[in-house]
Design a protein around this motif. Structure first.
Motif, mmCIF file in Angstrom:
data_model
loop_
_atom_site.group_PDB
_atom_site.id
_atom_site.type_symbol
_atom_site.label_atom_id
_atom_site.label_comp_id
_atom_site.label_asym_id
_atom_site.label_seq_id
_atom_site.Cartn_x
_atom_site.Cartn_y
_atom_site.Cartn_z
ATOM 1 N N ALA A 67 47.724 -58.010 -121.088
ATOM 2 C CA ALA A 67 46.971 -57.319 -120.039
ATOM 3 C C ALA A 67 47.795 -56.184 -119.436
ATOM 4 C CB ALA A 67 46.560 -58.317 -118.959
ATOM 5 N N CYS A 68 49.083 -56.420 -119.205
ATOM 6 C CA CYS A 68 49.944 -55.370 -118.646
ATOM 7 C C CYS A 68 50.071 -54.187 -119.596
ATOM 8 C CB CYS A 68 51.321 -55.940 -118.325
ATOM 9 S SG CYS A 68 51.345 -57.107 -116.940
ATOM 10 N N ILE A 69 50.182 -54.462 -120.884
ATOM 11 C CA ILE A 69 50.276 -53.376 -121.866
ATOM 12 C C ILE A 69 49.014 -52.519 -121.834
ATOM 13 C CG2 ILE A 69 50.363 -52.857 -124.335
ATOM 14 C CD1 ILE A 69 52.162 -55.304 -124.667
ATOM 15 N N LEU A 70 47.862 -53.175 -121.776
ATOM 16 C CA LEU A 70 46.600 -52.428 -121.740
ATOM 17 C C LEU A 70 46.424 -51.682 -120.420
ATOM 18 C CD1 LEU A 70 44.265 -55.077 -123.422
ATOM 19 C CD2 LEU A 70 45.180 -52.994 -124.440
ATOM 20 N N TRP A 71 46.793 -52.306 -119.314
ATOM 21 C CA TRP A 71 46.629 -51.674 -118.007
ATOM 22 C C TRP A 71 47.443 -50.387 -117.877
ATOM 23 C CZ3 TRP A 71 47.244 -56.990 -115.253
ATOM 24 C CH2 TRP A 71 45.976 -57.584 -115.106
ATOM 25 N N PHE A 72 48.662 -50.414 -118.418
ATOM 26 C CA PHE A 72 49.578 -49.308 -118.152
ATOM 27 C C PHE A 72 49.824 -48.411 -119.362
ATOM 28 C CE2 PHE A 72 51.001 -52.914 -115.368
ATOM 29 C CZ PHE A 72 50.450 -52.406 -114.193
ATOM 30 N N SER A 73 49.049 -48.600 -120.431
ATOM 31 C CA SER A 73 49.210 -47.723 -121.602
ATOM 32 C C SER A 73 47.939 -46.944 -121.929
ATOM 33 C CB SER A 73 49.637 -48.541 -122.827
ATOM 34 O OG SER A 73 48.637 -49.488 -123.184
ATOM 35 N N VAL A 74 46.786 -47.464 -121.565
ATOM 36 C CA VAL A 74 45.525 -46.757 -121.821
ATOM 37 C C VAL A 74 45.409 -45.596 -120.827
ATOM 38 C CG1 VAL A 74 43.013 -46.944 -121.878
ATOM 39 C CG2 VAL A 74 44.444 -48.842 -122.713
ATOM 40 N N PHE A 161 56.621 -55.595 -112.449
ATOM 41 C CA PHE A 161 57.706 -55.075 -113.284
ATOM 42 C C PHE A 161 57.156 -54.069 -114.296
ATOM 43 C CE2 PHE A 161 60.607 -55.173 -116.898
ATOM 44 C CZ PHE A 161 61.843 -55.027 -116.284
ATOM 45 N N SER A 162 56.031 -54.378 -114.904
ATOM 46 C CA SER A 162 55.415 -53.462 -115.864
ATOM 47 C C SER A 162 54.972 -52.174 -115.182
ATOM 48 C CB SER A 162 54.214 -54.135 -116.534
ATOM 49 O OG SER A 162 54.592 -55.333 -117.186
ATOM 50 N N LEU A 163 54.463 -52.290 -113.964
ATOM 51 C CA LEU A 163 54.047 -51.108 -113.213
ATOM 52 C C LEU A 163 55.232 -50.193 -112.946
ATOM 53 C CD1 LEU A 163 51.882 -49.555 -111.616
ATOM 54 C CD2 LEU A 163 52.452 -50.988 -109.634
ATOM 55 N N GLY A 164 56.359 -50.787 -112.579
ATOM 56 C CA GLY A 164 57.557 -49.980 -112.345
ATOM 57 C C GLY A 164 58.067 -49.314 -113.610
ATOM 58 N N CYS A 165 58.013 -50.040 -114.722
ATOM 59 C CA CYS A 165 58.472 -49.463 -115.991
ATOM 60 C C CYS A 165 57.546 -48.356 -116.481
ATOM 61 C CB CYS A 165 58.581 -50.554 -117.053
ATOM 62 S SG CYS A 165 59.881 -51.772 -116.741
ATOM 63 N N ALA A 166 56.259 -48.439 -116.150
ATOM 64 C CA ALA A 166 55.295 -47.453 -116.626
ATOM 65 C C ALA A 166 55.185 -46.233 -115.712
ATOM 66 C CB ALA A 166 53.918 -48.101 -116.767
ATOM 67 N N ALA A 167 55.828 -46.274 -114.534
ATOM 68 C CA ALA A 167 55.743 -45.147 -113.603
ATOM 69 C C ALA A 167 56.337 -43.890 -114.239
ATOM 70 C CB ALA A 167 56.470 -45.486 -112.307
ATOM 71 N N LYS A 168 55.724 -42.751 -113.960
ATOM 72 C CA LYS A 168 56.131 -41.478 -114.562
ATOM 73 C C LYS A 168 56.762 -40.560 -113.517
ATOM 74 C CE LYS A 168 54.069 -42.404 -118.579
ATOM 75 N NZ LYS A 168 54.778 -42.516 -119.867
ATOM 76 N N THR A 169 57.673 -39.735 -113.983
ATOM 77 C CA THR A 169 58.232 -38.690 -113.133
ATOM 78 C C THR A 169 57.300 -37.482 -113.146
ATOM 79 O OG1 THR A 169 59.499 -37.711 -114.953
ATOM 80 C CG2 THR A 169 60.552 -39.490 -113.699
ATOM 81 N N SER A 170 57.636 -36.472 -112.351
ATOM 82 C CA SER A 170 56.804 -35.260 -112.306
ATOM 83 C C SER A 170 56.805 -34.522 -113.635
ATOM 84 C CB SER A 170 57.306 -34.325 -111.201
ATOM 85 O OG SER A 170 58.688 -34.008 -111.407
ATOM 86 N N SER A 171 57.837 -34.742 -114.451
ATOM 87 C CA SER A 171 57.907 -34.088 -115.763
ATOM 88 C C SER A 171 57.222 -34.894 -116.858
ATOM 89 C CB SER A 171 59.375 -33.854 -116.149
ATOM 90 O OG SER A 171 60.082 -35.084 -116.217
ATOM 91 N N GLY A 172 56.662 -36.062 -116.503
ATOM 92 C CA GLY A 172 55.952 -36.880 -117.479
ATOM 93 C C GLY A 172 56.798 -37.935 -118.148
ATOM 94 N N GLN A 173 58.084 -38.030 -117.810
ATOM 95 C CA GLN A 173 58.951 -39.058 -118.371
ATOM 96 C C GLN A 173 58.841 -40.345 -117.540
ATOM 97 O OE1 GLN A 173 62.648 -36.728 -118.133
ATOM 98 N NE2 GLN A 173 62.772 -36.839 -120.360
#
Length: 285
Positions: A67-74, A161-173
């Motif tokens: 579920a975390c993979i789908l939530w933060f990758s789609v 934890f997944s939300l924190g890992c999936a967070a993006k910077t302003s440059s998209g990283q």
């Protein structure tokens, strides 16, 4: 502290402060996992068998991870939300169906218990044992605490934890590994190592628990399980008290509990089943 007193100390402090949030989430997850899932783990495996126990663990946490993979990758947020819940439900239902199948096989093979009792042991036994053990020391603990520790808090922490890992910077990283635009060496590396160290402490305690024997409290008020259950049987033949004739009356099996840690309260052993009694009687015969 010397590191933070240098000219780059504020940069190190900012980086480590960001990554320490991941450490706290991991520590909280590992504590809840140890309390709700690892406590009495060996006894649970002895009662149910390792395939059933590991299948349930894989089902519960596998569905959360999917579920975390789908939530933060789609990319589409709305589609990601529904995809995560659907993926969680499908994975969980399939996994539980397989776990129930393993339980049925175990019962058909002669395991003691029913589907209901084995499910109760699988879902609630270890967390209720922990609640009862801690109640000896701290007083009454509500059942809701045990349910939260095992079934609610761990998946929530995984999602955070997944939300924190999936967070993006302003440059998209991803912010994890690129926080604040600081260079990878030494700032990001130092922060990531704090997360790795927390994981090392947990997994090393699972693989080599004796590494931490020095931190064990010598006199714990919690009842010990460090005991030995011994069984002995009278001969399968005996003389009747009235006629003095030899009869084929079955043997009596006597059980004694020997503590290997004197002075500590021991756990009461489970009631032996018929197979254990028959095995002892046959051994004496």
């Amino acid at each position: 502290s010397t590191l933070y007193a240098t000219d780059a100390g504020l940069f190190f402090l900012d980086t480590v402060d960001y990554y320490i949030n991941f450490v706290m989430i991991l520590v909280g997850f590992f504590q809840c996992f140890a309390a709700g899932w690892v406590y009495n783990f060996s006894e649970q495996i002895d009662n149910l068998g390792s395939p059933i126990v590991f299948s349930f663990i894989a089902t519960y946490f596998g569905s959360t991870i999917l579920a975390c993979i789908l939530w933060f990758s789609v990319p589409d947020a709305s589609a990601a939300l529904w995809a995560g819940f659907v993926g969680f439900a499908l994975f969980f239902c399939i996994g539980m169906a397989f776990t129930l199948y393993l339980i049925k096989l175990q019962i058909n093979a002669g395991a003691f218990g029913t589907i209901r009792t084995m499910l109760h042991d699988l879902l609630f036994r270890n967390m209720i044992d922990l609640k009862d053990d801690l109640s000896v020391v701290v007083g009454r603990i509500p059942l809701a605490w045990a349910v939260l520790i095992k079934f609610v808090i761990p998946p929530v922490l995984l999602a955070l934890f997944s939300l924190g890992c999936a967070a993006k910077t302003s440059s998209g990283q991803t912010e994890f590994g690129h926080y604040g635009g600081y260079p990878g060496l030494p700032y990001q590396l130092l922060g990531i190592l704090t997360v790795v160290f927390a994981g090392f402490l947990f997994f090393s305690s699972l693989i080599m628990p004796r590494l931490y024997d020095a931190f064990e409290k010598s006199e714990s008020p919690v009842p010990t399980k460090d005991v030995t259950l011994r069984a002995s049987a009278t001969p399968v033949w005996r003389k009747s008290n009235e006629t003095s004739e030899v009869t084929d009356e079955p043997a009596d099996v006597n059980y004694t509990l020997e503590q290997t840690s004197p002075g500590e309260q021991a756990w009461t052993p489970k009631a032996p089943d018929d197979k254990a009694e028959q095995a002892v009687a046959e051994d004496v015969a």
